[in-house]
Design a protein around this motif. Structure first.
Motif, short mmCIF file in Angstrom:
data_model
loop_
_atom_site.label_atom_id
_atom_site.label_comp_id
_atom_site.label_asym_id
_atom_site.label_seq_id
_atom_site.Cartn_x
_atom_site.Cartn_y
_atom_site.Cartn_z
N CYS A 118 39.81 54.48 28.51
CA CYS A 118 39.06 54.57 29.92
C CYS A 118 37.86 54.84 29.45
O CYS A 118 37.16 55.07 28.28
N SER A 119 36.81 55.12 30.56
CA SER A 119 35.58 55.49 30.21
C SER A 119 35.30 56.85 29.67
O SER A 119 36.15 57.73 30.24
N ASP A 120 34.53 57.11 28.77
CA ASP A 120 34.30 58.50 28.06
C ASP A 120 35.63 59.03 27.62
O ASP A 120 36.00 60.17 28.15
N PRO A 121 36.43 58.57 26.94
CA PRO A 121 37.93 59.22 26.73
C PRO A 121 37.37 60.47 25.64
O PRO A 121 36.71 60.29 24.71
N ASN A 122 37.96 61.63 26.03
CA ASN A 122 38.03 62.53 25.27
C ASN A 122 38.98 62.45 24.12
O ASN A 122 40.10 63.24 24.21
N VAL A 123 38.87 61.71 22.94
CA VAL A 123 39.88 61.30 21.99
C VAL A 123 40.33 62.54 21.03
O VAL A 123 41.40 63.00 20.96
N ALA A 124 39.20 63.41 20.90
CA ALA A 124 39.47 64.63 20.16
C ALA A 124 40.24 65.78 20.63
O ALA A 124 41.39 66.20 20.04
N SER A 125 40.07 65.82 21.91
CA SER A 125 41.04 66.97 22.62
C SER A 125 42.52 66.16 22.87
O SER A 125 43.37 66.91 22.73
N GLU A 126 42.55 64.91 23.13
CA GLU A 126 43.83 64.28 23.09
C GLU A 126 44.52 64.45 21.76
O GLU A 126 45.77 64.95 21.74
N VAL A 127 43.95 64.18 20.74
CA VAL A 127 44.54 64.26 19.37
C VAL A 127 44.91 65.70 19.19
O VAL A 127 46.16 66.00 18.63
N GLU A 128 44.11 66.78 19.60
CA GLU A 128 44.53 68.13 19.71
C GLU A 128 45.80 68.41 20.25
O GLU A 128 46.69 69.13 19.73
N ILE A 129 45.74 67.87 21.59
CA ILE A 129 47.13 68.16 22.13
C ILE A 129 48.51 67.43 21.69
O ILE A 129 49.51 67.98 21.45
N LEU A 130 48.13 66.20 21.03
CA LEU A 130 49.31 65.57 20.46
C LEU A 130 49.65 66.24 19.34
O LEU A 130 50.92 66.17 18.82
N ARG A 131 48.80 66.77 18.34
CA ARG A 131 49.02 67.38 17.13
C ARG A 131 50.17 68.40 17.60
O ARG A 131 50.88 68.65 16.44
N LYS A 132 50.27 69.21 18.67
CA LYS A 132 51.39 70.14 18.78
C LYS A 132 52.60 69.45 18.86
O LYS A 132 53.64 70.18 18.83
N ALA A 134 36.67 53.67 20.31
CA ALA A 134 36.96 55.00 20.67
C ALA A 134 38.27 55.37 20.02
O ALA A 134 38.62 56.35 19.67
N PHE A 135 39.21 54.16 19.59
CA PHE A 135 40.36 54.54 18.92
C PHE A 135 40.43 54.23 17.59
O PHE A 135 41.34 54.72 16.94
N LYS A 136 39.53 53.61 17.19
CA LYS A 136 39.43 52.97 15.87
C LYS A 136 39.74 54.29 14.72
O LYS A 136 40.50 53.84 13.83
N GLU A 137 38.83 55.25 14.87
CA GLU A 137 39.21 56.10 13.70
C GLU A 137 40.54 56.82 13.75
O GLU A 137 41.32 56.65 12.53
N VAL A 138 41.24 57.04 14.82
CA VAL A 138 42.50 57.69 14.70
C VAL A 138 43.46 56.59 14.22
O VAL A 138 44.34 56.93 13.51
N LEU A 172 50.93 55.68 17.25
CA LEU A 172 50.47 55.42 18.82
C LEU A 172 49.32 54.87 19.19
O LEU A 172 49.03 54.17 20.11
N PHE A 173 48.20 55.49 18.24
CA PHE A 173 46.74 54.75 18.41
C PHE A 173 46.86 53.30 17.92
O PHE A 173 45.52 52.41 17.91
N ARG A 174 47.70 52.77 17.28
CA ARG A 174 47.76 51.50 16.68
C ARG A 174 48.39 50.51 17.41
O ARG A 174 49.07 49.64 16.85
#
Ligand code: SF4
Ligand code: SF4
Ligand code: SF4
Lengths: 424, 251
Positions: free
Chosen positions: B207-221, B241-245, B231-233
């Motif tokens: 979406c526009s301006d996705p907060n991927v860092a915070s999403e990953v933090e939540i998913l990490r739990k 926005a998704f490339k790094e993960v 999931l990001f693949r």
């Protein structure tokens, strides 16, 4: 038609070309070759988790996503030794019937029928047959609703799970499905009438007709492999009986049994399991002049319509039962992950579909093999083409080309499914 | 003014996007107002370009298709990418994480091949409008056609899928401990997946301006590192926005 003349065929799912090579009035060679980019599903499904692959598998084909979804989840279940409940199987059957119904409806009335009444497309049928086309559209919408109510959406369902469903249809949805299935039953009268206007070309070439077979029913969701030549085998043993072959000219995988072409799909199922069709379906076959057995491949389309009658009858049975007794509140079972192998099959609208996996202890796939119905019938398409061209050499080029195209289209080929194809 | 000349092309794909569009109850009515040009999937008649609008489903899967796409671009005033394959490469892009040679060999056992890397349309040509989703939303496709018919600029949402769960009152699955990409995924689909007991697996891309860092933090739990990467693949690993993960950069 002459050598090197290659036509991109229209009104089929995906891209395919065909060519007929004539020399001194003789048929030298024929070929039918899908030319879509290779998608290599089998390669990249490896290292993916068992609980996601059946959603990816549906993306092999937008015309039969349910079949791939179900064959895949069944293969996973076989590998994990999970037994779905009776209710789960019935719900899956509704999805499977829904898909056969929508797919057959689109193929019979929008893709094939134009050939049999000499029209360019279903759009061209509108002025003369507005009512009938509308009935077909309505029928398709109802069929899609069956898939949506159980699977979550018509294209690429997401409610399926290993051993069950993530969400069950509500009582309102069950009632709505039942009401729509009853409307479908009515619409079929009009549609059968419409189809009887079709002039199906004369043709005959006997082959081996292969499909799933079950003692319990006209097999679609489950069964063992069987053919009209008396062949019978467990699905797990498919590799010992169905030979894979790479052809020089198309780098496609073609299949044979005992070195010979065979046919899968509605006509094959009709020839193989005729006795188990519903009474109304048999009556429809008679009305449409479809004799059992029939060796005219053009009649694959007619057999699809006969199956539509049967499928609606079966859907009605399941839904009436659900309406009376309601659904049990079942959740997918807890799964114990372990290494294993699983092979499973369903009848897709276009014929037998096989998914076969090997899984490791982390639940990741290690080996994947998928055999699609279109690929299995390819050799038979070519064998038919050869005979058809030979018998109609006197026709003007354009007429002959349309006839060959109509034959290919009658097979309802699904090119996206034939993941094995490569351009020469 | 003449009728809007519209063509529908399909490249390497599953045809599920075109089918979802045709399935939409208003589609037949809407196309009756356009001059329908090429539409190989449903008709034999071919109408030559140029086209006012071309809808393109799928991604170019080999060198021939890349050339065909470029020709279509030349002939089209406006080019619409229909569906995730065309917009982001969709699940096919999972293949990019394999050695192509090895992958092709696995399937074709050594037979020569012409296979392009999985890239969306805009890797080759300019795209004027994107209709994301696997499958694309039939409603959005029809709505786009309608806007173009009256000369309006088509528009579709950029907000996150979560907005649509709230709207249809779906109980949030993420809150129940089921991983979900909805917070970083572009809505417009009506969030059917969480409603079907599944989760949003991100088929419409970021979406526009996705907060991927915070999403990953939540998913990490909830998930291990490898599961997050997988999931990001799925559908949009090529998106910035998704490339790094997707490439495995997760702590
Ligand atoms: S985006 Fe999805 S539905 Fe559309 S063509 Fe690609 S795989 Fe099929
Ligand atoms: S279920 Fe997913 S998409 Fe819906 S609100 Fe929760 S996180 Fe967002
Ligand atoms: S909820 Fe997510 S996965 Fe489902 S359609 Fe919407 S964007 Fe795609």
């Amino acid at each position: 038609m002459s050598s090197h003349e290659v036509e991109l065929i229209t009104r089929v799912e995906g891209h395919a070309v065909y060519a007929v090579d004539l020399e001194k009035g003789e048929v030298k060679s024929v070929r039918f070759a899908p030319v879509e980019g290779a998608r290599l599903f089998e390669a990249w499904l490896r290292q993916r988790h068992y609980d996601e692959v059946y959603f990816f598998a549906s993306r092999i084909c937008g015309f039969c996503p349910v079949s791939h979804n179900l064959a895949s989840v069944k293969a996973v279940e076989a590998a994990l030794q999970v037994q779905p409940s009776e209710q789960t199987v019935k719900l899956r059957k509704i999805m499977n019937f829904g898909e056969h119904l929508q797919s057959h409806c689109i193929h019979v009335f929008f893709l094939s029928l134009p050939d049999f009444v000499g029209a360019e497309s279903a759009f061209a049928l509108l002025p003369q047959y507005g009512e009938e086309v509308k009935a077909a559209v309505e029928f398709r919408d109802h069929a899609n609703y069956l898939i949506e109510a159980v699977g979550g959406r018509p294209v690429h369902p997401m409610a399926t799970a290993v051993g069950g469903f993530r969400r069950l249809p509500t009582p309102t949805q069950i009632a709505e499905m039942l009401s729509r299935a009853r409307q479908m039953k009515k619409l079929l009268e009009k549609l059968v009438d419409f189809y009887s206007k079709a002039k199906v070309p004369e043709f005959s070439r006997e082959t081996e007709y292969l499909g799933l077979q079950s003692q319990l029913e006209y097999a679609l969701y489950d069964g063992c492999l069987a053919s009209t030549k008396g062949f019978k085998a467990e699905v797990e043993a498919y590799k010992q009986h169905i030979e894979e072959e790479v052809r020089e000219y198309s780098t496609a995988k073609y299949y044979t049994r005992e070195g010979k072409p065979f046919m899968v799909g509605a006509l094959a199922r009709f020839n193989l399991n005729y006795d188990q069709l519903s009474d109304d379906a048999k009556e429809t076959a008679e009305t449409l002049g479809l004799k059992h057995p029939t060796y005219n491949s053009f009649h694959n389309t007619t057999a699809q319509l006969v199956e539509m009658v049967h499928d609606v009858d079966e859907v009605l049975k399941i839904l009436e039962e659900f309406q009376d007794s309601g659904l049990k509140d079942e959740r997918p079972p807890k799964v114990e992950v372990k290494p294993g192998k699983g092979t499973a099959s369903v009848e897709a609208p276009r014929g037998t579909l096989i998914h076969s996996y090997e899984m490791d202890g982390n639940g990741l796939l290690r080996e994947v093999d998928i055999v699609t119905p279109t690929a299995m019938s390819l050799n038979n398409v070519e064998a038919d083409m050869r005979v058809l061209v030979k018998e109609n050499l006197n026709l003007p080029r354009e007429k002959l080309a349309s006839l060959v195209e109509a034959l290919i289209r009658a097979y309802d080929p699904c090119i996206s499914c034939s993941v094995h194809f490569l351009r020469k | 003014m003449g009728k809007l000349k519209v063509a529908f092309f399909d490249f390497t794909s599953c045809n599920g996007c075109l089918l979802s569009m045709i399935n939409h109850p208003e589609f037949v009515e809407v196309v009756s107002h356009v001059e329908l040009a090429d539409f190989r999937l449903v008709r034999s008649l071919k109408v030559e370009g140029p086209f006012d609008v071309s809808f393109v489903e799928g991604y170019p899967g080999d060198s021939h298709e890349i050339e065909r796409l470029k020709k279509i671009r030349e002939q089209s005033n406006m080019l619409v990418a229909l569906g995730a394959c065309a917009c982001t490469g969709s699940i096919q892009s999972i293949r990019n994480f394999f050695d192509l040679e090895e992958a092709a060999n696995y399937v074709y056992k050594g037979v020569k091949k012409d296979i392009a890397e999985v890239k969306p349309l805009d890797a080759y040509v300019e795209v004027d409008f994107y209709l994301p989703g696997c499958p694309a939303s039939g409603a959005e496709a029809v709505q786009t056609l309608k806007a173009l018919l009256v000369g309006r600029k088509p528009e579709i949402p950029m907000h996150a899928v979560c907005v649509e769960c709230k709207l249809r009152e779906t109980e949030c699955v993420l809150v129940q401990g089921i991983p979900c990409l909805g917070p970083v995924t572009r809505g417009g689909c009506g969030a059917p997946c969480p409603a079907a007991g599944y989760f949003c697996d991100g088929c419409r891309g970021p979406c526009s301006d996705p907060n991927v860092a915070s999403e990953v933090e939540i998913l990490r739990k909830l998930l291990g590192k490898e599961e997050i990467v997988r999931l990001f693949r799925r559908y949009a690993s090529l998106k910035e926005a998704f490339k790094e993960v997707a490439e495995g950069k997760v702590e």
